[in-house]
Design an enzyme around this catalytic site. Structure first.
Site, mmCIF file in Angstrom:
data_model
loop_
_atom_site.group_PDB
_atom_site.id
_atom_site.type_symbol
_atom_site.label_atom_id
_atom_site.label_comp_id
_atom_site.label_asym_id
_atom_site.label_seq_id
_atom_site.Cartn_x
_atom_site.Cartn_y
_atom_site.Cartn_z
ATOM 1 N N ASN A 7 0.868 -1.180 0.000
ATOM 2 C CA ASN A 7 0.000 0.000 0.000
ATOM 3 C C ASN A 7 0.902 1.227 0.000
ATOM 4 O O ASN A 7 1.450 1.594 1.035
ATOM 5 C CB ASN A 7 -0.893 -0.033 1.255
ATOM 6 C CG ASN A 7 -1.724 1.218 1.417
ATOM 7 O OD1 ASN A 7 -1.799 2.055 0.513
ATOM 8 N ND2 ASN A 7 -2.349 1.370 2.575
ATOM 9 N N LYS A 9 0.180 4.262 -0.445
ATOM 10 C CA LYS A 9 -0.474 5.458 0.123
ATOM 11 C C LYS A 9 -0.222 6.675 -0.767
ATOM 12 O O LYS A 9 -0.161 6.530 -1.986
ATOM 13 C CB LYS A 9 -0.001 5.682 1.570
ATOM 14 C CG LYS A 9 -0.158 4.416 2.418
ATOM 15 C CD LYS A 9 -0.017 4.655 3.898
ATOM 16 C CE LYS A 9 -0.167 3.332 4.642
ATOM 17 N NZ LYS A 9 -0.189 3.486 6.081
ATOM 18 N N HIS A 94 -9.699 1.503 4.746
ATOM 19 C CA HIS A 94 -8.429 1.695 5.459
ATOM 20 C C HIS A 94 -8.642 2.674 6.615
ATOM 21 O O HIS A 94 -9.394 3.639 6.487
ATOM 22 C CB HIS A 94 -7.357 2.221 4.502
ATOM 23 C CG HIS A 94 -5.997 2.174 5.107
ATOM 24 N ND1 HIS A 94 -5.562 3.125 5.985
ATOM 25 C CD2 HIS A 94 -5.004 1.261 5.005
ATOM 26 C CE1 HIS A 94 -4.346 2.800 6.400
ATOM 27 N NE2 HIS A 94 -3.985 1.678 5.814
ATOM 28 N N GLU A 96 -6.923 5.004 7.744
ATOM 29 C CA GLU A 96 -6.612 6.417 7.471
ATOM 30 C C GLU A 96 -7.820 7.101 6.829
ATOM 31 O O GLU A 96 -8.108 8.263 7.089
ATOM 32 C CB GLU A 96 -5.361 6.519 6.592
ATOM 33 C CG GLU A 96 -4.109 6.271 7.419
ATOM 34 C CD GLU A 96 -2.961 5.634 6.666
ATOM 35 O OE1 GLU A 96 -2.968 5.621 5.425
ATOM 36 O OE2 GLU A 96 -2.043 5.122 7.345
ATOM 37 N N GLU A 166 -5.692 -4.713 10.787
ATOM 38 C CA GLU A 166 -4.713 -3.646 10.958
ATOM 39 C C GLU A 166 -5.027 -2.868 12.229
ATOM 40 O O GLU A 166 -5.786 -1.883 12.187
ATOM 41 C CB GLU A 166 -4.753 -2.696 9.755
ATOM 42 C CG GLU A 166 -4.357 -3.338 8.458
ATOM 43 C CD GLU A 166 -3.722 -2.328 7.504
ATOM 44 O OE1 GLU A 166 -2.610 -2.608 7.023
ATOM 45 O OE2 GLU A 166 -4.299 -1.260 7.261
ATOM 46 N N GLY A 172 2.149 2.459 10.928
ATOM 47 C CA GLY A 172 3.126 3.525 10.791
ATOM 48 C C GLY A 172 3.811 3.897 12.100
ATOM 49 O O GLY A 172 4.464 4.938 12.190
ATOM 50 N N SER A 210 3.020 -1.878 10.526
ATOM 51 C CA SER A 210 4.469 -1.878 10.782
ATOM 52 C C SER A 210 5.171 -3.177 10.395
ATOM 53 O O SER A 210 6.139 -3.571 11.038
ATOM 54 C CB SER A 210 4.757 -1.522 12.245
ATOM 55 O OG SER A 210 4.371 -0.175 12.495
HETATM 56 P P1 PGA Z 1 2.492 0.531 7.792
HETATM 57 O O1 PGA Z 1 1.045 0.704 7.112
HETATM 58 O O2 PGA Z 1 3.055 -0.748 7.233
HETATM 59 O O3 PGA Z 1 3.253 1.729 7.383
HETATM 60 O O4 PGA Z 1 2.272 0.441 9.270
HETATM 61 C C1 PGA Z 1 0.224 -0.390 6.898
HETATM 62 C C2 PGA Z 1 -1.075 0.070 6.275
HETATM 63 O O5 PGA Z 1 -1.510 1.180 6.586
HETATM 64 O O6 PGA Z 1 -1.670 -0.658 5.461
#
Ligand code: PGA
Length: 257
Positions: A7, A9, A94, A96, A166, A172, A210
């Site tokens: 992903n 982003k 997601h 976010e 998640e 992140g 992460s």
């Molecule tokens: P990350 O994000 O690996 O940077 O923690 C995962 C995601 O948001 O799908």
């Protein structure tokens, strides 16, 4: 089989996306067995990345999709538009988008239904906040998210659905759930999805939050973990290569068992 979904982003533009996609293909070259790989660039890079992954086993995913066919929805992208540029998978719900852009469970439900109707493989994201986990509410939260996202879904015979667990506190942050926490939640997700859908054969459960070169293998080697959804590490080619290597080893382990 194990799946690695990158992903990207809002992190990389067209040129960098093309370079990353090439790097991923290169990393998979010559391997006897390979995991399923899905790359999710920004909308603006989809066409160019498609050219790179065409005629390879790597699939193209989008990071979102609208639930309507067409219309006055400024800034949105439809299933048809994504299909036109070769997208087969779509990340939906997601955290976010839920947290920063006001995406509600009801919208996510409509998106998942539309994606499946149009023959896409949805990658539905669920997960609790830190406060919710501390209050011991994570299972209820995930159950509610799944109910609302899957209530309108009718699965055709060949439909496939990824559900990514998640935990929001792991995204992140450099902090992952423990493998035991992930396994427990994956089993629960399979059970709940199975109840709602009348069987969980079409469902594959991924872990995200992460994941990087250091921790990918410890998750991927677990039977309960069908794959990983990778954010930050997926735009760093050296890390992504190692995540792919870990997934390859896990697939080899499955074949040897
Ligand atoms: P990350 O994000 O690996 O940077 O923690 C995962 C995601 O948001 O799908």
């Amino acid at each position: 089989m194990k799946t690695v979904i990158g992903n990207w982003k809002m992190n990389v533009g067209v040129r960098e996306s093309v370079a990353l996609a090439r790097g991923v293909l290169y990393a998979l070259r010559g391997k006897r067995v390979i995991p399923e790989v899905v790359l999710c660039p920004s909308y603006t890079a989809l066409s160019e990345v498609r050219k790179v992954v065409a005629r390879s086993s790597v699939s193209l995913g989008a990071q979102n999709m609208h639930w309507e066919e067409k219309g006055a929805f400024t800034g949105e992208v439809s299933a048809r538009m994504l299909e036109e540029v070769g997208v087969s998978h779509v990340i939906l719900g997601h955290s976010e988008r839920r947290q920063l852009l006001g995406e509600a469970d009801e919208m996510i439900g409509k998106k998942v239904a539309q994606a499946l109707d149009k023959g896409f493989v949805p990658v539905l994201c669920v997960g609790e906040t830190k406060e919710e986990r501390e209050a011991g509410e994570e299972k209820e939260i995930v159950r509610t998210q799944l109910k609302k996202a899957l209530q309108n879904v009718r699965l055709s015979k060949k439909a496939k659905l990824f559900i990514a667990y998640e935990p929001i506190w792991a995204i992140g942050t450099g902090k992952t759930a423990t493998v035991a926490e992930a396994i427990e939640m994956h089993a629960l997700i399979r059970e709940i999805a199975g109840e709602i859908l009348g069987g969980a054969e079409a469902v594959q459960v991924l872990y995200g939050g992460s994941i990087n070169n250091d921790n990918a293998y410890e998750f991927l080697r677990e039977e309960e973990v069908d794959g990983v959804l990778v954010g930050g590490a997926s735009v760093k080619l050296s890390q992504m290569r190692e995540v792919l290597e870990a997934a390859t080893e896990a697939v080899e382990g499955q074949l040897a068992a």
